[in-house]
Write a protein that holds these residues in place. Structure first.
Motif, PDB file in Angstrom:
ATOM      1  N   THR A  28      10.582  66.658 -29.831  1.00 23.94           N
ATOM      2  CA  THR A  28      11.747  65.706 -29.895  1.00 23.94           C
ATOM      3  C   THR A  28      12.241  64.594 -29.897  1.00 23.94           C
ATOM      4  O   THR A  28      11.274  63.519 -29.485  1.00 23.94           O
ATOM      5  CB  THR A  28      12.154  67.010 -28.277  1.00 23.94           C
ATOM      6  OG1 THR A  28      12.395  67.567 -27.891  1.00 23.94           O
ATOM      7  CG2 THR A  28      13.110  65.832 -27.471  1.00 23.94           C
ATOM      8  N   TRP A  29      12.652  63.625 -30.291  1.00 19.40           N
ATOM      9  CA  TRP A  29      13.236  62.545 -30.340  1.00 19.40           C
ATOM     10  C   TRP A  29      14.422  62.248 -28.870  1.00 19.40           C
ATOM     11  O   TRP A  29      15.359  62.686 -28.583  1.00 19.40           O
ATOM     12  CB  TRP A  29      13.839  61.750 -31.216  1.00 19.40           C
ATOM     13  CG  TRP A  29      13.299  61.859 -33.106  1.00 19.40           C
ATOM     14  CD1 TRP A  29      13.408  62.683 -33.670  1.00 19.40           C
ATOM     15  CD2 TRP A  29      12.683  60.915 -32.982  1.00 19.40           C
ATOM     16  NE1 TRP A  29      12.500  63.095 -34.557  1.00 19.40           N
ATOM     17  CE2 TRP A  29      12.086  61.626 -34.509  1.00 19.40           C
ATOM     18  CE3 TRP A  29      11.802  59.998 -32.516  1.00 19.40           C
ATOM     19  CZ2 TRP A  29      11.318  60.870 -35.410  1.00 19.40           C
ATOM     20  CZ3 TRP A  29      11.113  59.068 -33.457  1.00 19.40           C
ATOM     21  CH2 TRP A  29      10.624  59.406 -34.619  1.00 19.40           C
ATOM     22  N   HIS A  30      13.608  61.158 -28.073  1.00 21.82           N
ATOM     23  CA  HIS A  30      14.507  60.972 -27.138  1.00 21.82           C
ATOM     24  C   HIS A  30      14.629  59.852 -26.639  1.00 21.82           C
ATOM     25  O   HIS A  30      14.138  59.297 -26.976  1.00 21.82           O
ATOM     26  CB  HIS A  30      14.052  61.855 -25.632  1.00 21.82           C
ATOM     27  CG  HIS A  30      12.857  61.926 -25.295  1.00 21.82           C
ATOM     28  ND1 HIS A  30      12.582  60.937 -24.664  1.00 21.82           N
ATOM     29  CD2 HIS A  30      11.629  62.014 -25.675  1.00 21.82           C
ATOM     30  CE1 HIS A  30      11.207  60.594 -23.427  1.00 21.82           C
ATOM     31  NE2 HIS A  30      10.376  61.684 -24.716  1.00 21.82           N
TER      32      HIS A  30
ATOM     33  N   LEU B 281      18.538  61.234 -36.688  1.00 21.10           N
ATOM     34  CA  LEU B 281      17.762  59.791 -35.363  1.00 21.10           C
ATOM     35  C   LEU B 281      18.409  58.851 -36.052  1.00 21.10           C
ATOM     36  O   LEU B 281      19.048  57.958 -35.355  1.00 21.10           O
ATOM     37  CB  LEU B 281      16.262  59.741 -35.345  1.00 21.10           C
ATOM     38  CG  LEU B 281      16.454  58.714 -34.068  1.00 21.10           C
ATOM     39  CD1 LEU B 281      16.768  59.509 -32.676  1.00 21.10           C
ATOM     40  CD2 LEU B 281      14.685  58.649 -34.209  1.00 21.10           C
TER      41      LEU B 281
ATOM     42  N   GLY C  12       8.823  65.861 -37.832  1.00 25.77           N
ATOM     43  CA  GLY C  12       9.115  64.352 -37.338  1.00 25.77           C
ATOM     44  C   GLY C  12       9.876  63.127 -38.158  1.00 25.77           C
ATOM     45  O   GLY C  12      11.078  62.656 -37.959  1.00 25.77           O
TER      46      GLY C  12
ATOM     47  N   CYS D  10       8.271  56.902 -41.106  1.00 26.39           N
ATOM     48  CA  CYS D  10       9.550  56.966 -40.183  1.00 26.39           C
ATOM     49  C   CYS D  10      10.429  55.576 -40.654  1.00 26.39           C
ATOM     50  O   CYS D  10      11.074  54.651 -40.768  1.00 26.39           O
ATOM     51  CB  CYS D  10      10.006  56.993 -38.663  1.00 26.39           C
ATOM     52  SG  CYS D  10       9.161  58.690 -38.549  1.00 26.39           S
TER      53      CYS D  10
ATOM     54  N   LEU E  93      11.449  51.637 -31.319  1.00 22.61           N
ATOM     55  CA  LEU E  93      10.547  52.139 -31.484  1.00 22.61           C
ATOM     56  C   LEU E  93       8.799  53.197 -31.080  1.00 22.61           C
ATOM     57  O   LEU E  93       8.496  52.393 -31.818  1.00 22.61           O
ATOM     58  CB  LEU E  93      11.059  53.458 -32.873  1.00 22.61           C
ATOM     59  CG  LEU E  93      12.559  53.114 -33.171  1.00 22.61           C
ATOM     60  CD1 LEU E  93      13.186  53.510 -34.802  1.00 22.61           C
ATOM     61  CD2 LEU E  93      13.420  53.766 -32.276  1.00 22.61           C
TER      62      LEU E  93
ATOM     63  N   VAL F  57      13.755  54.714 -28.285  1.00 19.87           N
ATOM     64  CA  VAL F  57      13.489  56.095 -28.270  1.00 19.87           C
ATOM     65  C   VAL F  57      12.206  56.304 -28.424  1.00 19.87           C
ATOM     66  O   VAL F  57      11.494  55.362 -29.520  1.00 19.87           O
ATOM     67  CB  VAL F  57      14.127  56.358 -29.286  1.00 19.87           C
ATOM     68  CG1 VAL F  57      13.934  57.665 -30.449  1.00 19.87           C
ATOM     69  CG2 VAL F  57      16.063  55.670 -29.177  1.00 19.87           C
ATOM     70  N   ASN F  58      11.600  57.592 -28.160  1.00 19.54           N
ATOM     71  CA  ASN F  58      10.804  57.887 -28.223  1.00 19.54           C
ATOM     72  C   ASN F  58      10.368  59.995 -29.045  1.00 19.54           C
ATOM     73  O   ASN F  58      11.074  60.275 -28.955  1.00 19.54           O
ATOM     74  CB  ASN F  58       9.806  58.653 -26.658  1.00 19.54           C
ATOM     75  CG  ASN F  58       8.632  58.672 -27.234  1.00 19.54           C
ATOM     76  OD1 ASN F  58       7.557  57.808 -27.323  1.00 19.54           O
ATOM     77  ND2 ASN F  58       8.388  60.352 -26.233  1.00 19.54           N
ATOM     78  N   PHE F  59       9.648  59.452 -29.860  1.00 16.95           N
ATOM     79  CA  PHE F  59       9.100  60.903 -30.390  1.00 16.95           C
ATOM     80  C   PHE F  59       7.817  62.322 -29.422  1.00 16.95           C
ATOM     81  O   PHE F  59       7.596  61.320 -29.273  1.00 16.95           O
ATOM     82  CB  PHE F  59       8.413  60.411 -32.146  1.00 16.95           C
ATOM     83  CG  PHE F  59       8.104  62.176 -32.621  1.00 16.95           C
ATOM     84  CD1 PHE F  59       8.887  62.998 -33.548  1.00 16.95           C
ATOM     85  CD2 PHE F  59       6.148  61.686 -32.063  1.00 16.95           C
ATOM     86  CE1 PHE F  59       7.716  64.003 -33.680  1.00 16.95           C
ATOM     87  CE2 PHE F  59       5.661  63.560 -32.554  1.00 16.95           C
ATOM     88  CZ  PHE F  59       6.808  64.255 -33.266  1.00 16.95           C
TER      89      PHE F  59
ATOM     90  N   PHE G 165      13.675  61.899 -39.176  1.00 13.86           N
ATOM     91  CA  PHE G 165      13.817  60.891 -38.562  1.00 13.86           C
ATOM     92  C   PHE G 165      15.266  60.095 -39.086  1.00 13.86           C
ATOM     93  O   PHE G 165      16.476  59.224 -38.698  1.00 13.86           O
ATOM     94  CB  PHE G 165      13.233  59.989 -38.998  1.00 13.86           C
ATOM     95  CG  PHE G 165      12.707  58.776 -38.275  1.00 13.86           C
ATOM     96  CD1 PHE G 165      12.544  58.649 -37.078  1.00 13.86           C
ATOM     97  CD2 PHE G 165      12.748  57.578 -39.174  1.00 13.86           C
ATOM     98  CE1 PHE G 165      13.140  57.198 -36.849  1.00 13.86           C
ATOM     99  CE2 PHE G 165      13.222  56.235 -39.418  1.00 13.86           C
ATOM    100  CZ  PHE G 165      13.247  56.317 -37.840  1.00 13.86           C
TER     101      PHE G 165
ATOM    102  N   ILE H 175       6.843  55.960 -31.919  1.00 12.62           N
ATOM    103  CA  ILE H 175       6.541  57.288 -32.161  1.00 12.62           C
ATOM    104  C   ILE H 175       4.912  57.190 -33.023  1.00 12.62           C
ATOM    105  O   ILE H 175       4.250  56.524 -33.193  1.00 12.62           O
ATOM    106  CB  ILE H 175       6.996  56.730 -34.297  1.00 12.62           C
ATOM    107  CG1 ILE H 175       8.699  56.206 -34.134  1.00 12.62           C
ATOM    108  CG2 ILE H 175       6.917  57.673 -35.093  1.00 12.62           C
ATOM    109  CD1 ILE H 175       9.471  55.642 -35.378  1.00 12.62           C
TER     110      ILE H 175
END
Length: 287
Positions: A125-127, A170, A163, A18, A74, A95-97, A167, A76
């Motif tokens: 989910t990316w949130h 995202l 993921g 990423c 981030l 943001v978390n993966f 990305f 990840i």
């Protein structure tokens, strides 16, 4: 597009992949926090500062980046909570993966729990990092099929691919500071670190064959460390680990090849390292 300044935190190769996508898109990486050797080597080769995960806890990361705030933090492939002081380094947020579909599979080991539950689809989910564990607004989700032969290992691989593949989308949302969509937390299930399958993973042959196979495959992490436990049976006065399982005809199943009949738990046949055992609605071959 104005380039973003990013702080990457993660301990798997997905963090590095990423990071490469972000750099190719023109964004800057202020630092990388990782214990993953390959990710650390990549960052150093790119001239990016590398910090050990301990820097998150002891405050040294905040000190090292003091006066150099980033746009986004981030997380990840990082299984630890990001301290508020570190999140405070970001002007826009964190943001978390997550390797599961939210809100249904919050917490740890989501692919394993989904396989054990007999789900037919899973996802990532990316949130945003806000509220409680995995409760933040959703930015991007991807789903994929769970095939009959899938294990925790293969579902983790599918989550990795999903993921990486999502990305870039995202990043597009982060570039415009898209707020995301609030989760319906009434549908949330949290799988905490201490949660384990019932009976320490001992197979209950009073259950249907498909459930037993799902349990064995959901606990199969291949050559990687198993974060849950090993499925097992009691046999000849010993506890025996089960490495693989499949549904086979038996226990009254009609047709050629049926292994035979017997009460649940009856061994119907043995061969080398495998046995066929009767269960509630058929039989399973354990290897």
């Amino acid at each position: 597009m104005t380039p973003l300044d990013l702080l990457l935190i993660g301990n798997e190769s997905l963090t590095r992949e990423c990071g490469e996508i972000a750099r190719a898109r023109g964004h800057r990486i202020a630092a990388v926090v990782t214990r993953h050797a390959g990710t650390a080597a990549w960052a150093r080769d790119a001239g990016i500062a590398v910090h050990a995960p301990a820097a998150l806890r002891d405050g040294s990361l905040v000190g090292a980046l003091a006066g150099n705030s980033v746009d986004w933090v981030l997380s990840i492939a990082n299984l630890n909570l990001v301290p508020d002081a570190v999140l405070g380094l970001a002007c826009k947020g964190g943001v978390n993966f997550h390797d599961g579909p939210l809100p249904a599979y919050a917490g740890l080991n989501a692919p394993a729990w989904a396989r054990i539950a007999g789900e037919t689809r899973h996802g990532i989910t990316w949130h945003r990092i806000e509220g409680g564990i995995d409760e933040g607004r959703v930015l991007v989700q991807r789903d994929f099929a769970i095939e009959a032969e899938d294990t925790a290992l293969t579902l983790n691989a599918k989550a990795w691919e999903a993921g990486q593949g999502s990305f870039a989308e995202l990043l597009g949302l982060l570039e415009t500071d898209t707020p995301g969509t609030a989760q319906d937390l009434s549908r949330r299930t949290l799988f905490e670190r201490a949660k384990r399958p019932a009976a320490a993973g001992r197979l209950d042959f009073g259950r249907p064959a498909a459930e037993l196979v799902a349990l064995v495959r959901g606990l199969d992490h291949g050559p990687y460390a198993n974060p849950l436990l090993t499925p097992k049976i009691a046999l000849d006065g010993r506890v025996i680990a089960v490495g693989a399982a499949e549904v086979v005809p038996g226990n009254g199943a009609a047709g050629e090849g049926a292994a035979g009949k017997g009460a649940p738990g009856t061994i119907l046949s043995r061969e080398d390292q495998a046995i066929v055992v009767a269960c509630a609605d058929g039989a399973v071959r354990l290897d």
